[in-house]
Design an enzyme around this catalytic site. Structure first.
Site, PDB file in Angstrom:
ATOM      1  N   ASP A 128      -0.441  -1.514  45.408  1.00  0.00           N
ATOM      2  CA  ASP A 128      -0.515  -0.084  45.692  1.00  0.00           C
ATOM      3  C   ASP A 128       0.844   0.599  45.624  1.00  0.00           C
ATOM      4  OD1 ASP A 128       0.636  -1.253  47.878  1.00  0.00           O
ATOM      5  OD2 ASP A 128      -0.671  -0.302  49.369  1.00  0.00           O
ATOM      6  N   CYS A 169       4.026  -3.344  46.974  1.00  0.00           N
ATOM      7  CA  CYS A 169       3.866  -4.805  46.926  1.00  0.00           C
ATOM      8  C   CYS A 169       5.134  -5.553  47.318  1.00  0.00           C
ATOM      9  CB  CYS A 169       3.358  -5.253  45.554  1.00  0.00           C
ATOM     10  SG  CYS A 169       4.478  -4.945  44.174  1.00  0.00           S
ATOM     11  N   HIS A 184       4.689  -6.781  39.596  1.00  0.00           N
ATOM     12  CA  HIS A 184       4.094  -7.076  40.907  1.00  0.00           C
ATOM     13  C   HIS A 184       4.825  -8.212  41.602  1.00  0.00           C
ATOM     14  CE1 HIS A 184       0.856  -6.805  43.828  1.00  0.00           C
ATOM     15  NE2 HIS A 184       0.667  -8.108  43.760  1.00  0.00           N
TER      16      HIS A 184
END
Length: 227
Positions: A95, A98, A204
């Site tokens: 979101d 991370c 990520h």
């Protein structure tokens, strides 16, 4: 009528702000307790990759996002490395928070204290500007104000600030082709702990554990956990 309406709106906005601030303070209190609880690490992940030579870390802001083809290849490479070294990812929400969620999971065994992590990192950036501004190619105040917003992606400058703030050596197992392992160490104090993150490069972060210690059935901690 408009005056009454505006007054009501102001009260609602103020109430929401107070509630949000209380949430942050609650998270901070719980995080402090959990930090003490999990301060002693067994170093199991480090033992898995002890033969790898880390490259020197140079803080930098996010500059590019790989296209879908390169991102897919990078993810495959990272997955293979996790399998080779017997490591397990605790996957955190993608979101925009991370990096802070993954650091929270390593410190407190829960990603839910990411707001507290972000707040502390931004405070570190503000209080020690001379340590970081040379790595930021924009007005520094604009940078840390942007980084204070929920959903703003963390970068390698915030990782350095986190390492400095929490006296932690942050270890990244990455998806980079030529750079498997990166260490971020505190600049002016010896590290008191190790935090292990996986880094699907520029996309990520997740939290890393030895496969044998994988928290497979972890339940999210609630704010009433302490009471």
């Amino acid at each position: 009528m408009m005056i009454n309406g505006n007054a009501h709106f102001g009260e609602s906005s103020s109430s929401s702000s107070v509630s949000s601030q209380q949430d942050i303070e609650d998270d901070k209190m719980i995080a402090m307790v959990l930090s003490e609880e999990y301060a002693k690490l067994d170093g199991a992940v480090g033992q898995r990759v002890s033969h790898l030579a880390p490259i020197p870390h140079v803080p930098r802001i996010n500059s590019f996002i790989p296209d879908s083809n390169n991102a897919s290849l990078d993810h495959q490479r990272l997955t293979q490395r996790l399998n080779v070294y017997g490591l397990y990812e605790v996957k955190v929400s993608g979101d925009g928070n991370c990096q802070f969620r993954a650091v929270s999971d390593q410190l407190y065994r829960s990603p839910e204290y990411h707001r507290h992590i972000r707040k502390e990192v931004v405070k570190q950036l503000k209080d020690y500007q001379s340590l970081y501004e040379g790595y930021v190619p924009m007005k520094y105040k604009r940078y840390y104000k942007k980084m204070a917003k929920s959903g703003e992606w963390g970068d390698h400058v915030t990782l350095q600030a986190a390492a400095d703030k929490f006296a932690a050596k942050i270890c990244l197992l990455t998806s980079f082709r030529d750079t498997c392992f990166i260490e971020i160490v505190p600049q002016y104090q010896p590290p008191k702990r190790e935090l292990w993150l996986s880094f699907w490069s520029e996309v990520h972060y997740n939290s890393l554990y030895d496969l044998r210690d994988a928290p497979l059935h972890r339940k999210p901690r609630k704010k009433h956990w302490l009471f």
